[in-house]
Design a protein around this motif. Structure first.
Motif, mmCIF file in Angstrom:
data_model
loop_
_atom_site.group_PDB
_atom_site.id
_atom_site.type_symbol
_atom_site.label_atom_id
_atom_site.label_comp_id
_atom_site.label_asym_id
_atom_site.label_seq_id
_atom_site.Cartn_x
_atom_site.Cartn_y
_atom_site.Cartn_z
ATOM 1 N N TYR A 190 85.945 79.769 36.397
ATOM 2 C CA TYR A 190 86.610 79.423 37.665
ATOM 3 C C TYR A 190 85.623 79.109 38.784
ATOM 4 N N LYS A 191 84.309 79.344 38.517
ATOM 5 C CA LYS A 191 83.330 79.129 39.597
ATOM 6 C C LYS A 191 82.812 77.695 39.623
ATOM 7 N N LEU A 192 83.191 76.885 38.630
ATOM 8 C CA LEU A 192 82.524 75.587 38.515
ATOM 9 C C LEU A 192 83.072 74.487 39.414
ATOM 10 N N VAL A 193 84.307 74.604 39.869
ATOM 11 C CA VAL A 193 84.810 73.621 40.842
ATOM 12 C C VAL A 193 85.269 74.380 42.083
ATOM 13 N N ASP A 194 84.741 73.933 43.219
ATOM 14 C CA ASP A 194 84.984 74.677 44.457
ATOM 15 C C ASP A 194 86.213 74.129 45.184
ATOM 16 N N PHE A 195 87.407 74.524 44.734
ATOM 17 C CA PHE A 195 88.637 74.090 45.401
ATOM 18 C C PHE A 195 88.863 74.947 46.661
ATOM 19 N N PRO A 196 89.531 74.362 47.688
ATOM 20 C CA PRO A 196 89.691 75.111 48.950
ATOM 21 C C PRO A 196 90.677 76.273 48.871
ATOM 22 N N ARG A 197 90.400 77.310 49.636
ATOM 23 C CA ARG A 197 91.336 78.429 49.829
ATOM 24 C C ARG A 197 91.801 78.295 51.281
ATOM 25 N N ALA A 198 92.921 77.614 51.475
ATOM 26 C CA ALA A 198 93.356 77.296 52.841
ATOM 27 C C ALA A 198 93.652 78.552 53.646
ATOM 28 N N LEU A 199 93.380 78.501 54.928
ATOM 29 C CA LEU A 199 93.729 79.560 55.900
ATOM 30 C C LEU A 199 93.049 80.896 55.618
ATOM 31 N N SER A 200 91.960 80.855 54.817
ATOM 32 C CA SER A 200 91.353 82.143 54.465
ATOM 33 C C SER A 200 90.727 82.818 55.683
ATOM 34 N N ARG A 201 90.351 82.019 56.688
ATOM 35 C CA ARG A 201 89.749 82.649 57.866
ATOM 36 C C ARG A 201 90.770 82.956 58.959
ATOM 37 N N SER A 202 92.006 82.505 58.759
ATOM 38 C CA SER A 202 93.036 82.763 59.782
ATOM 39 C C SER A 202 93.456 84.225 59.721
ATOM 40 N N ASP A 203 93.757 84.804 60.893
ATOM 41 C CA ASP A 203 94.179 86.200 60.871
ATOM 42 C C ASP A 203 95.702 86.320 60.837
ATOM 43 N N LYS A 204 96.359 85.192 60.463
ATOM 44 C CA LYS A 204 97.821 85.232 60.328
ATOM 45 C C LYS A 204 98.168 85.328 58.851
ATOM 46 N N ILE A 205 99.305 85.984 58.582
ATOM 47 C CA ILE A 205 99.760 86.017 57.194
ATOM 48 C C ILE A 205 100.564 84.746 56.968
ATOM 49 N N GLU A 206 99.885 83.731 56.436
ATOM 50 C CA GLU A 206 100.562 82.491 56.088
ATOM 51 C C GLU A 206 99.761 81.809 54.983
ATOM 52 N N PHE A 207 100.453 80.964 54.247
ATOM 53 C CA PHE A 207 99.832 80.313 53.100
ATOM 54 C C PHE A 207 99.960 78.801 53.259
ATOM 55 N N SER A 208 99.091 78.070 52.551
ATOM 56 C CA SER A 208 99.229 76.608 52.509
ATOM 57 C C SER A 208 98.622 76.141 51.192
ATOM 58 N N PHE A 209 99.365 75.315 50.470
ATOM 59 C CA PHE A 209 98.866 74.843 49.171
ATOM 60 C C PHE A 209 98.814 73.329 49.056
ATOM 61 N N SER A 210 99.269 72.599 50.093
ATOM 62 C CA SER A 210 99.330 71.145 49.915
ATOM 63 C C SER A 210 97.924 70.532 49.877
ATOM 64 N N GLY A 211 96.976 71.091 50.662
ATOM 65 C CA GLY A 211 95.612 70.557 50.665
ATOM 66 C C GLY A 211 94.924 70.792 49.319
ATOM 67 N N LEU A 212 95.212 71.912 48.717
ATOM 68 C CA LEU A 212 94.625 72.249 47.409
ATOM 69 C C LEU A 212 95.063 71.229 46.357
ATOM 70 N N LYS A 213 96.347 70.921 46.399
ATOM 71 C CA LYS A 213 96.897 69.956 45.440
ATOM 72 C C LYS A 213 96.227 68.584 45.633
ATOM 73 N N THR A 214 96.042 68.173 46.901
ATOM 74 C CA THR A 214 95.403 66.888 47.180
ATOM 75 C C THR A 214 93.947 66.903 46.718
ATOM 76 N N SER A 215 93.282 68.032 46.900
ATOM 77 C CA SER A 215 91.871 68.059 46.486
ATOM 78 C C SER A 215 91.761 67.991 44.961
ATOM 79 N N LEU A 216 92.750 68.540 44.250
ATOM 80 C CA LEU A 216 92.751 68.403 42.783
ATOM 81 C C LEU A 216 92.953 66.931 42.396
ATOM 82 N N LEU A 217 93.853 66.277 43.124
ATOM 83 C CA LEU A 217 94.144 64.863 42.844
ATOM 84 C C LEU A 217 92.864 64.029 42.990
ATOM 85 N N TYR A 218 92.129 64.210 44.103
ATOM 86 C CA TYR A 218 90.889 63.463 44.320
ATOM 87 C C TYR A 218 89.854 63.818 43.266
#
Ligand code: KG4
Ligand code: ZN
Length: 328
Positions: A190-218
């Motif tokens: 799992y360390k070989l491709v650096d996909f984003p972990r969205a909002l990891s630095r935000s101090d709010k409890i919220e999630f986002s996965f659309s950017g991850l999906k786009t980065s996989l597409l590219y």
């Protein structure tokens, strides 16, 4: 009391019999026809429920060894879910309740997913946190007690299950994507491709996965399998990015609420990498892993919650409707 539970909110026709908190039968007919289309086709889902409801109900009654006239109440999902699919289950349940002369109760599918955690762990201590991760929802709940829930945060865009399903489509894997991704990630690094972990630095409890999906597409547009990055490495990296995003916010919820008893619910709760990572941050005694049969859509969670509500003196009027975007 003996309660028949009916679930038809998406692509599972599911019926169960529960008696005094014990599941006597839990029959699920999964509509595999949708895999041809890479996702659930609502019109087809309704037609398939219509075809299967009688058979699945007969089987649930037969397996539970009760007689149809022993049923004392009927519980049915009335939302959230696909409108046509919900209508098939609700209409069927109302007809049966009228025919048998028994009471009926409408059930919120999301609440049922959460309460499915009590099925095998009825001694669970309140309050606890519950990560609800399904095909349509990604929410973190504070469960204070039965019927007293606080939504701590949810996804801004795609649900975690959608990230699995859409990611699987990009990777050329089948539907539903979660089990496919889990299978193909096996042995990958799992360390070989650096996909984003969205909002990891935000101090709010919220999630986002659309950017991850786009980065996989590219990434896949220029990816060619090689010995340095195998297909399993890509899939494992993508899966881990989803799981890390979930785990980051569970950690934040533990810090902010001080509650460290955690439950997981919904189809994605089946994922073994999620279960492993959760075990690495929380004391094993404080995690509730629901039985795998009660993670994806099932009738047991409906009959079980229905019985709890009947015992609390609740029931619905016959004129209740479906609520496709039902919130808890
Ligand atoms: O709870 P569920 O059966 O239906 C909804 O209420 O949406 O969840 C279905 C979702 C799908 O997105 C599916 O890909 C995902 O659960 N899922 C998994 C796994 N099994 C099912 N995701 C990750 N790993 C799994 N093993
Ligand atoms: Zn569900």
């Amino acid at each position: 009391m003996i309660v028949l539970g009916i679930e038809t909110s998406c692509d599972e026709t599911a019926v169960s019999v529960c008696n005094n908190g014990e599941i006597l039968s839990n029959i699920i007919s999964s509509q595999i026809i949708h895999s041809e289309y890479g996702g659930v086709v609502p019109e087809i889902a309704s037609r398939e429920h219509e075809k299967m409801l009688n058979t699945v109900t007969d089987k649930a009654i037969f397996e539970s060894k009760i007689k149809i006239n022993d049923i004392e109440g009927i519980a049915v999902t009335n939302g959230p879910g696909l409108a046509g699919a919900l209508l098939t289950g609700v209409s069927f349940a109302k007809g049966l309740a009228l025919g048998l002369g028994v009471k009926i109760i409408s059930i919120n599918h999301l609440e049922a997913h959460i309460i499915a955690n009590l099925l095998d762990s009825s001694d669970i201590e309140f309050p606890f946190l519950c990560l609800l991760v399904s095909g349509g929802h990604t929410q973190l709940w504070l469960i204070k007690k039965l019927e007293d829930y606080i939504l701590l945060g949810e996804t801004r865009d795609d649900a975690a299950g959608e990230a699995f399903d859409k990611g699987a489509r990009i990777l050329g894997l089948g539907y539903p994507g979660g089990p496919e991704i889990e299978k193909h990630a096996s042995g990958g690094n799992y360390k070989l491709v650096d996909f984003p972990r969205a909002l990891s630095r935000s101090d709010k409890i919220e999630f986002s996965f659309s950017g991850l999906k786009t980065s996989l597409l590219y990434f896949m547009e220029s990816y060619e399998e090689s010995s340095s990055i195998s297909f399993a490495d890509v899939v494992a990296s993508y899966q881990r990015a989803i799981i890390d995003s979930l785990i980051n916010k569970i950690k934040l919820a533990i810090e902010t609420t001080g509650i460290n008893t955690i439950a997981i619910a919904g189809g994605v709760a089946k994922n073994s990498e999620l279960r492993r990572q959760l075990s690495s941050i929380v004391d094993a005694k404080k995690i509730i892993f629901p039985n795998l049969n009660y993670c994806t859509d099932n009738g047991a969670m409906i009959s079980y919650l229905g019985e709890i509500k009947f015992n609390l003196g609740k029931k619905s009027n016959m004129n209740f409707g479906i609520i496709p975007n039902f919130q808890i």
